[in-house]
Scaffold this active site. Structure first.
Site, PDB file in Angstrom:
ATOM      1  N   HIS A 399      31.972  49.056  42.620  1.00 28.35           N
ATOM      2  CA  HIS A 399      30.999  48.700  41.589  1.00 28.35           C
ATOM      3  C   HIS A 399      31.283  47.356  40.938  1.00 28.35           C
ATOM      4  CE1 HIS A 399      29.539  52.826  41.843  1.00 28.35           C
ATOM      5  NE2 HIS A 399      30.791  53.220  41.777  1.00 28.35           N
ATOM      6  N   ARG A 400      32.269  46.630  41.471  1.00 22.15           N
ATOM      7  CA  ARG A 400      32.595  45.352  40.835  1.00 22.15           C
ATOM      8  C   ARG A 400      31.469  44.342  41.000  1.00 22.15           C
ATOM      9  NH1 ARG A 400      38.089  46.284  42.859  1.00 22.15           N
ATOM     10  NH2 ARG A 400      39.443  46.750  41.087  1.00 22.15           N
ATOM     11  N   ALA A 401      30.711  44.430  42.070  1.00 22.12           N
ATOM     12  CA  ALA A 401      29.662  43.439  42.322  1.00 22.12           C
ATOM     13  C   ALA A 401      28.645  43.433  41.200  1.00 22.12           C
ATOM     14  CB  ALA A 401      28.986  43.725  43.664  1.00 22.12           C
TER      15      ALA A 401
END
Length: 456
Positions: A399-401
């Site tokens: 979910h870093r994007a």
């Protein structure tokens, strides 16, 4: 490169200095020694005739010991000659360093606006300057693609910071970014001066470069043995990360950095704090710098988990300069170097430099206002949904994007002084989501991409 040549030169000087110390000790001892050393082969060093520190120098003969009956005055004369040689080499090193700085940036950092091309990288650096919590920028590219130039240029655009006077950790007077354990302990004592009443000072944001051969204690901090012995108490000496707080932390050739140190840097980027547990010392202090890293893919690829932890990863080789742009870039560097070295520059060059400096001042002002505007800037639920959908379309892992994309969109809108719009979301997808994508989108897929939600 010039930096590598200078490193090799300084290492050679260091080795020569160590050799002189040994020679000086032997020279002082030899008058009482029964051994005789031939002037033709002093300590067997005459074989190395190519070295600049032996017989090739006219003063090198002063290092030789000719007879065992040399008196103390001769030894003192030889030591004086060695000191003069050392002073001359130090001045030569300073001249080389000055020439390197002049060749790199004309005596001052090269303005970011004068860098030709690399628009995406310059855009990402400006967003990171507005929102240091964005997660940093990593730039890949071959030699001579202005990676370090852009990193140093964006540092000039950062506004001054207010810190507690004599603070070794650049602590904010309002305690916004956290406090170190020493300050917390001091504030907890009865009768301590409150944080808001303490004396402050305005300083330039620090620019700290992490050397490749840095040791862990130099990076994090360690016990100052000398002061600890003098005071009888354990004294902690902060490391490079303490100095980089609220400034710029620059890591050149991050792909060549020790794996353990790279993991430490990644954890600090994520948490914003440094925890030191060693040598009977337990210290925690904040570290929230603007992280800029560069590397050359020809010297080794960067590990995937390192790329994933940095918000924006761009390549300086993705859009090669055209012939006209290369000519413009060469002309810009030559004119800027001439104006900084005291050489008579053309009126056009002076006008270009003046325009670049005015542009820098405008950017500094814009960054100050953008940081204030950023505090109350949020995304709508529909805009967050759009970023998540684009992350799924790109096939990103984790979910870093979308989290990094959210911060990029906020920084983009704050720099323009408005609420987040569709343009900001597109920029966020381009900088934070697309480079992490595992699916290569064809032009047909790009045409089918749903439009961002309209602004409120």
């Amino acid at each position: 490169s010039i930096q590598n040549k200078q490193r090799r030169y300084m290492r050679a000087i260091t080795a020569a200095q160590q050799l002189r110390v040994i020679l000086a000790v032997v020279v002082l001892i030899l008058p009482a020694s029964p051994f005789n050393i031939s002037p033709q082969r002093p300590f067997g060093l005459s074989q190395v005739s190519s070295s600049p520190f032996v017989a090739s120098s006219p003063r090198s003969s002063s290092l030789y010991v000719t007879t065992p009956d040399a008196d103390l005055s001769d030894a003192e004369a030889r030591l004086k000659a060695m000191d003069e040689m050392e002073a001359q080499e130090k001045s030569m090193g300073a001249v080389l360093a000055g020439k390197e700085e002049m060749m790199d940036s004309g005596g001052r950092p090269f303005p970011l606006s004068m860098v030709v091309g690399q628009d995406s990288i310059k855009q990402a650096l400006l967003y990171a300057a507005v929102n240091p919590s964005m997660g940093g920028v990593i730039i890949s590219g071959g030699r001579g693609t202005a990676k370090s130039i852009m990193a140093k240029a964006v540092h000039r655009l950062l506004p001054p910071i207010e810190v507690l006077k004599e603070s070794q950790f650049n602590i904010d007077p309002e305690g916004i970014d956290g406090m170190d354990d020493f300050l917390k302990t001091e504030l907890s004592k009865p009768g301590a001066v409150p944080l808001e009443q303490r004396e402050t000072e305005i300083i330039e944001p620090p620019f700290v470069q992490v050397p490749l051969n840095v040791m862990e204690d130099r990076l994090l901090g360690s016990v100052d043995v000398e002061k600890s012995v003098q005071t009888g108490k354990t004294v902690f000496q902060p490391g490079l990360l303490a100095k980089a707080h609220r400034g710029v932390l620059y890591v050149d050739d991050i792909n060549l950095l020790d794996q353990e140190l790279a993991n430490i840097l990644l954890n600090i980027i994520t948490t914003g704090y440094v925890i030191v547990e060693r040598e009977g010392v337990s210290v925690t202090y904040p570290c929230r710098p603007l992280v800029i890293a560069t590397f050359n893919p020809e010297e080794g690829e960067l590990r995937d988990h390192l790329l994933d932890r940095i918000a924006v990863s761009l390549s300086a080789d993705s859009n090669p300069l055209t012939l006209e742009e290369r000519v413009e870039a060469s002309k810009s560097v030559l004119e800027f170097s001439a104006s900084g070295s005291g050489t008579q520059a053309s009126s056009e060059a002076e006008e270009n430099l003046k325009a670049a400096e005015e542009n820098e001042e405008d950017l500094k002002t814009a960054i100050v206002f953008a940081r204030e505007y950023l505090k109350d800037l949020t995304l709508l639920d529909s805009q967050k949904l759009y970023l998540c959908e684009e992350a799924i379309r790109a096939g990103t892992q984790g979910h870093r994007a979308e989290l990094f994309a959210t911060e990029v969109a906020r920084a983009s809108a704050a720099l323009e002084g408005r609420q987040v719009t569709a343009d900001d979301l597109k920029v966020a997808v381009k900088l934070a989501i697309a480079p992490r994508g595992t699916f290569i989108q064809t032009p047909e897929d790009m045409m089918d991409m749903p439009p961002p939600p309209p602004p409120p």
